[in-house]
Motif scaffolding. Sequence first.
Motif, PDB file in Angstrom:
ATOM      1  N   TYR A  71       0.817  -1.214   0.000  1.00 35.13           N
ATOM      2  CA  TYR A  71       0.000   0.000   0.000  1.00 35.13           C
ATOM      3  C   TYR A  71       0.855   1.269   0.000  1.00 35.13           C
ATOM      4  CZ  TYR A  71      -4.527  -2.281   0.252  1.00 35.13           C
ATOM      5  OH  TYR A  71      -5.659  -3.006  -0.054  1.00 35.13           O
ATOM      6  N   TYR A  72       2.079   1.174   0.499  1.00 39.13           N
ATOM      7  CA  TYR A  72       2.981   2.328   0.403  1.00 39.13           C
ATOM      8  C   TYR A  72       3.397   2.547  -1.053  1.00 39.13           C
ATOM      9  CZ  TYR A  72       6.725   5.616   1.403  1.00 39.13           C
ATOM     10  OH  TYR A  72       7.514   6.750   1.437  1.00 39.13           O
ATOM     11  N   LEU A  73       3.724   1.464  -1.747  1.00 38.01           N
ATOM     12  CA  LEU A  73       4.087   1.564  -3.167  1.00 38.01           C
ATOM     13  C   LEU A  73       2.908   2.059  -4.005  1.00 38.01           C
ATOM     14  CD1 LEU A  73       6.038  -1.806  -3.357  1.00 38.01           C
ATOM     15  CD2 LEU A  73       7.054   0.482  -3.373  1.00 38.01           C
ATOM     16  N   LEU A  74       1.721   1.572  -3.679  1.00 42.09           N
ATOM     17  CA  LEU A  74       0.519   2.018  -4.389  1.00 42.09           C
ATOM     18  C   LEU A  74       0.247   3.494  -4.118  1.00 42.09           C
ATOM     19  CD1 LEU A  74      -1.586  -1.166  -3.647  1.00 42.09           C
ATOM     20  CD2 LEU A  74      -0.933  -0.400  -5.940  1.00 42.09           C
ATOM     21  N   THR A  75       0.590   3.951  -2.904  1.00 40.72           N
ATOM     22  CA  THR A  75       0.454   5.372  -2.573  1.00 40.72           C
ATOM     23  C   THR A  75       1.370   6.218  -3.449  1.00 40.72           C
ATOM     24  OG1 THR A  75      -0.176   4.909  -0.284  1.00 40.72           O
ATOM     25  CG2 THR A  75       0.737   7.088  -0.737  1.00 40.72           C
ATOM     26  N   LEU A  76       2.609   5.762  -3.642  1.00 40.61           N
ATOM     27  CA  LEU A  76       3.539   6.492  -4.514  1.00 40.61           C
ATOM     28  C   LEU A  76       3.000   6.569  -5.943  1.00 40.61           C
ATOM     29  CD1 LEU A  76       7.031   5.137  -3.349  1.00 40.61           C
ATOM     30  CD2 LEU A  76       5.837   7.214  -2.613  1.00 40.61           C
ATOM     31  N   ALA A  77       2.456   5.455  -6.428  1.00 42.46           N
ATOM     32  CA  ALA A  77       1.886   5.457  -7.779  1.00 42.46           C
ATOM     33  C   ALA A  77       0.717   6.431  -7.878  1.00 42.46           C
ATOM     34  CB  ALA A  77       1.444   4.044  -8.158  1.00 42.46           C
ATOM     35  N   ALA A  78      -0.135   6.446  -6.841  1.00 45.14           N
ATOM     36  CA  ALA A  78      -1.278   7.369  -6.836  1.00 45.14           C
ATOM     37  C   ALA A  78      -0.807   8.820  -6.830  1.00 45.14           C
ATOM     38  CB  ALA A  78      -2.162   7.091  -5.620  1.00 45.14           C
ATOM     39  N   ILE A  79       0.229   9.111  -6.045  1.00 46.87           N
ATOM     40  CA  ILE A  79       0.785  10.464  -6.017  1.00 46.87           C
ATOM     41  C   ILE A  79       1.327  10.832  -7.399  1.00 46.87           C
ATOM     42  CG2 ILE A  79       2.661  11.884  -5.090  1.00 46.87           C
ATOM     43  CD1 ILE A  79       2.334  10.310  -2.455  1.00 46.87           C
ATOM     44  N   GLY A  80       2.032   9.891  -8.037  1.00 47.06           N
ATOM     45  CA  GLY A  80       2.545  10.147  -9.376  1.00 47.06           C
ATOM     46  C   GLY A  80       1.439  10.464 -10.370  1.00 47.06           C
ATOM     47  N   ARG A  81       0.331   9.714 -10.299  1.00 48.72           N
ATOM     48  CA  ARG A  81      -0.802   9.965 -11.199  1.00 48.72           C
ATOM     49  C   ARG A  81      -1.348  11.374 -10.988  1.00 48.72           C
ATOM     50  NH1 ARG A  81      -3.453   5.157 -13.236  1.00 48.72           N
ATOM     51  NH2 ARG A  81      -5.026   6.567 -14.071  1.00 48.72           N
ATOM     52  N   GLU A  82      -1.522  11.758  -9.716  1.00 48.63           N
ATOM     53  CA  GLU A  82      -2.106  13.066  -9.412  1.00 48.63           C
ATOM     54  C   GLU A  82      -1.150  14.214  -9.756  1.00 48.63           C
ATOM     55  OE1 GLU A  82      -5.163  14.276  -8.135  1.00 48.63           O
ATOM     56  OE2 GLU A  82      -5.792  12.324  -8.891  1.00 48.63           O
ATOM     57  N   LEU A  83       0.134  14.062  -9.475  1.00 51.92           N
ATOM     58  CA  LEU A  83       1.085  15.119  -9.812  1.00 51.92           C
ATOM     59  C   LEU A  83       1.208  15.272 -11.321  1.00 51.92           C
ATOM     60  CD1 LEU A  83       3.992  14.698  -7.217  1.00 51.92           C
ATOM     61  CD2 LEU A  83       2.061  16.292  -7.177  1.00 51.92           C
ATOM     62  N   ASN A  84       1.119  14.173 -12.049  1.00 56.44           N
ATOM     63  CA  ASN A  84       1.179  14.245 -13.508  1.00 56.44           C
ATOM     64  C   ASN A  84       0.005  15.046 -14.062  1.00 56.44           C
ATOM     65  OD1 ASN A  84       2.335  13.365 -16.139  1.00 56.44           O
ATOM     66  ND2 ASN A  84       0.386  12.281 -16.312  1.00 56.44           N
ATOM     67  N   ILE A  85      -1.181  14.852 -13.471  1.00 60.88           N
ATOM     68  CA  ILE A  85      -2.351  15.632 -13.885  1.00 60.88           C
ATOM     69  C   ILE A  85      -2.117  17.112 -13.625  1.00 60.88           C
ATOM     70  CG2 ILE A  85      -4.784  16.093 -13.329  1.00 60.88           C
ATOM     71  CD1 ILE A  85      -5.066  13.059 -12.832  1.00 60.88           C
ATOM     72  N   ARG A  86      -1.444  17.418 -12.512  1.00 60.60           N
ATOM     73  CA  ARG A  86      -1.153  18.811 -12.158  1.00 60.60           C
ATOM     74  C   ARG A  86       0.072  19.363 -12.885  1.00 60.60           C
ATOM     75  NH1 ARG A  86      -3.402  16.281  -7.779  1.00 60.60           N
ATOM     76  NH2 ARG A  86      -4.672  17.515  -6.320  1.00 60.60           N
ATOM     77  N   LYS A 113       1.370   6.660  10.493  1.00 57.20           N
ATOM     78  CA  LYS A 113       2.806   6.407  10.604  1.00 57.20           C
ATOM     79  C   LYS A 113       3.313   5.608   9.419  1.00 57.20           C
ATOM     80  CE  LYS A 113       6.257   4.502  13.804  1.00 57.20           C
ATOM     81  NZ  LYS A 113       6.460   3.821  15.116  1.00 57.20           N
ATOM     82  N   TYR A 114       2.520   4.649   8.956  1.00 54.32           N
ATOM     83  CA  TYR A 114       2.872   3.830   7.791  1.00 54.32           C
ATOM     84  C   TYR A 114       3.006   4.697   6.542  1.00 54.32           C
ATOM     85  CZ  TYR A 114       2.099   0.354   4.049  1.00 54.32           C
ATOM     86  OH  TYR A 114       2.189  -0.423   2.916  1.00 54.32           O
ATOM     87  N   LEU A 115       2.039   5.582   6.322  1.00 54.96           N
ATOM     88  CA  LEU A 115       2.074   6.435   5.136  1.00 54.96           C
ATOM     89  C   LEU A 115       3.215   7.442   5.180  1.00 54.96           C
ATOM     90  CD1 LEU A 115      -1.743   7.154   4.671  1.00 54.96           C
ATOM     91  CD2 LEU A 115      -0.328   5.569   3.348  1.00 54.96           C
ATOM     92  N   LEU A 116       3.592   7.848   6.397  1.00 54.73           N
ATOM     93  CA  LEU A 116       4.649   8.846   6.567  1.00 54.73           C
ATOM     94  C   LEU A 116       5.949   8.205   7.033  1.00 54.73           C
ATOM     95  CD1 LEU A 116       2.581  11.681   8.303  1.00 54.73           C
ATOM     96  CD2 LEU A 116       3.114  11.426   5.869  1.00 54.73           C
ATOM     97  N   GLN A 117       6.173   6.953   6.654  1.00 53.20           N
ATOM     98  CA  GLN A 117       7.369   6.231   7.095  1.00 53.20           C
ATOM     99  C   GLN A 117       8.657   6.865   6.590  1.00 53.20           C
ATOM    100  OE1 GLN A 117       7.940   2.384   4.497  1.00 53.20           O
ATOM    101  NE2 GLN A 117       5.731   2.652   4.830  1.00 53.20           N
ATOM    102  N   LYS A 118       8.585   7.629   5.518  1.00 46.94           N
ATOM    103  CA  LYS A 118       9.744   8.355   4.989  1.00 46.94           C
ATOM    104  C   LYS A 118       9.397   9.843   4.929  1.00 46.94           C
ATOM    105  CE  LYS A 118      12.183   4.626   3.972  1.00 46.94           C
ATOM    106  NZ  LYS A 118      12.351   4.187   2.564  1.00 46.94           N
ATOM    107  N   ASP A 119      10.379  10.674   5.234  1.00 52.15           N
ATOM    108  CA  ASP A 119      10.161  12.125   5.131  1.00 52.15           C
ATOM    109  C   ASP A 119      10.019  12.563   3.683  1.00 52.15           C
ATOM    110  OD1 ASP A 119      10.309  12.445   7.887  1.00 52.15           O
ATOM    111  OD2 ASP A 119      12.474  12.760   7.857  1.00 52.15           O
ATOM    112  N   SER A 120      10.659  11.821   2.784  1.00 53.95           N
ATOM    113  CA  SER A 120      10.602  12.162   1.361  1.00 53.95           C
ATOM    114  C   SER A 120      10.746  10.886   0.543  1.00 53.95           C
ATOM    115  CB  SER A 120      11.701  13.163   0.990  1.00 53.95           C
ATOM    116  OG  SER A 120      12.977  12.604   1.209  1.00 53.95           O
ATOM    117  N   ALA A 121      10.438  10.982  -0.717  1.00 54.48           N
ATOM    118  CA  ALA A 121      10.554   9.824  -1.611  1.00 54.48           C
ATOM    119  C   ALA A 121      10.928  10.289  -3.005  1.00 54.48           C
ATOM    120  CB  ALA A 121       9.240   9.045  -1.655  1.00 54.48           C
ATOM    121  N   ASP A 122      11.883   9.607  -3.601  1.00 60.24           N
ATOM    122  CA  ASP A 122      12.248   9.821  -5.003  1.00 60.24           C
ATOM    123  C   ASP A 122      11.906   8.543  -5.747  1.00 60.24           C
ATOM    124  OD1 ASP A 122      13.823  12.485  -5.156  1.00 60.24           O
ATOM    125  OD2 ASP A 122      14.691  11.471  -3.416  1.00 60.24           O
ATOM    126  N   PHE A 123      11.101   8.651  -6.784  1.00 50.83           N
ATOM    127  CA  PHE A 123      10.683   7.476  -7.536  1.00 50.83           C
ATOM    128  C   PHE A 123      10.405   7.847  -8.982  1.00 50.83           C
ATOM    129  CE2 PHE A 123       6.943   9.466  -5.707  1.00 50.83           C
ATOM    130  CZ  PHE A 123       5.991   9.421  -6.707  1.00 50.83           C
TER     131      PHE A 123
END
Length: 308
Positions: A71-86, A113-123
Amino acid sequence: MNILNNRPVIIGIDHGYGNIKTANCCFKTGVASFEKEPTFKSNLLTYEGLYYLIGEEHKEFTADKMADSDYYLLTLAAIGRELNIRKQTSARVHLAAGLPLTWVSEQKDAFKKYLLQKDSADFNFRGIDYHVDFVGADIFPQGFAAVSNHLRDFRGVNMLADIGNGTMNVMYINDRRPQEKKCFTEKYGTHQCILAVRENLLRLYGSAADETVIDQVLRHGTASISERYLSAIQTTAKDYVAGIFRRLREHEYDRELMKLYVVGGGGCLVKNFGEFDAGRVVINEDICATAKGYEYLAHLRARKGGMV
């Protein structure tokens, strides 16, 4: 194109067992990992040196969404989809997510805590590099979020049924106020209907239809298949929807005394195979309604308390 200001972007994500939904997109809840770059990579996520095909394979139901990294990896993918739209490749992101109604109080801190396990992410997702700084997360009740922006419609006694892939969440909303002591979670999502269809087809004809075919019948009421298979799937779906109403009655649903609001992916099953009074049952067919509700609630909270 990077953001021109430093204000956080609120991104609502509905972490479903069947689909991941944001305010603007929907994709299958599935992750397949590879140590080497796979041949087919239309939905490829590259993160920390590994490769992940998003939307591949089926995520089994689990009451603990934090049991693995999926679900963390899926969260990154969802963020990528939304940022791409923006049209953004970097952002300070504030997540807005949720859990089933009766699980929120016990699991919200752990899920945050699970969703915020990293302060930042590069993907890299779909060939685009992203950098995200996480600035916070809000966790809301799953079903309530989908109707939070039009509570004015909930006069009198109302029952809300959020029918997802893994669970069905039930809540009373009386005179626009959610009734916290009258919230229930049932493991009776649409995946149970799919399993019942497969079992029935094996029993009747000794074969199983592809899940894509079953899904098409459940979503649209029909499909381009033989009459006997179509009839068997439709009959099983009708039995499943009858089971939904039985469970609602166990929680004191009375169609003469209250209105029923149905949200989530299971709404199409109720619409296609249920027997109900259309004047007393409202079906929200927007599969992204919950994710939009998360964003709405997060914006309200931000206006009241400020945001980093």
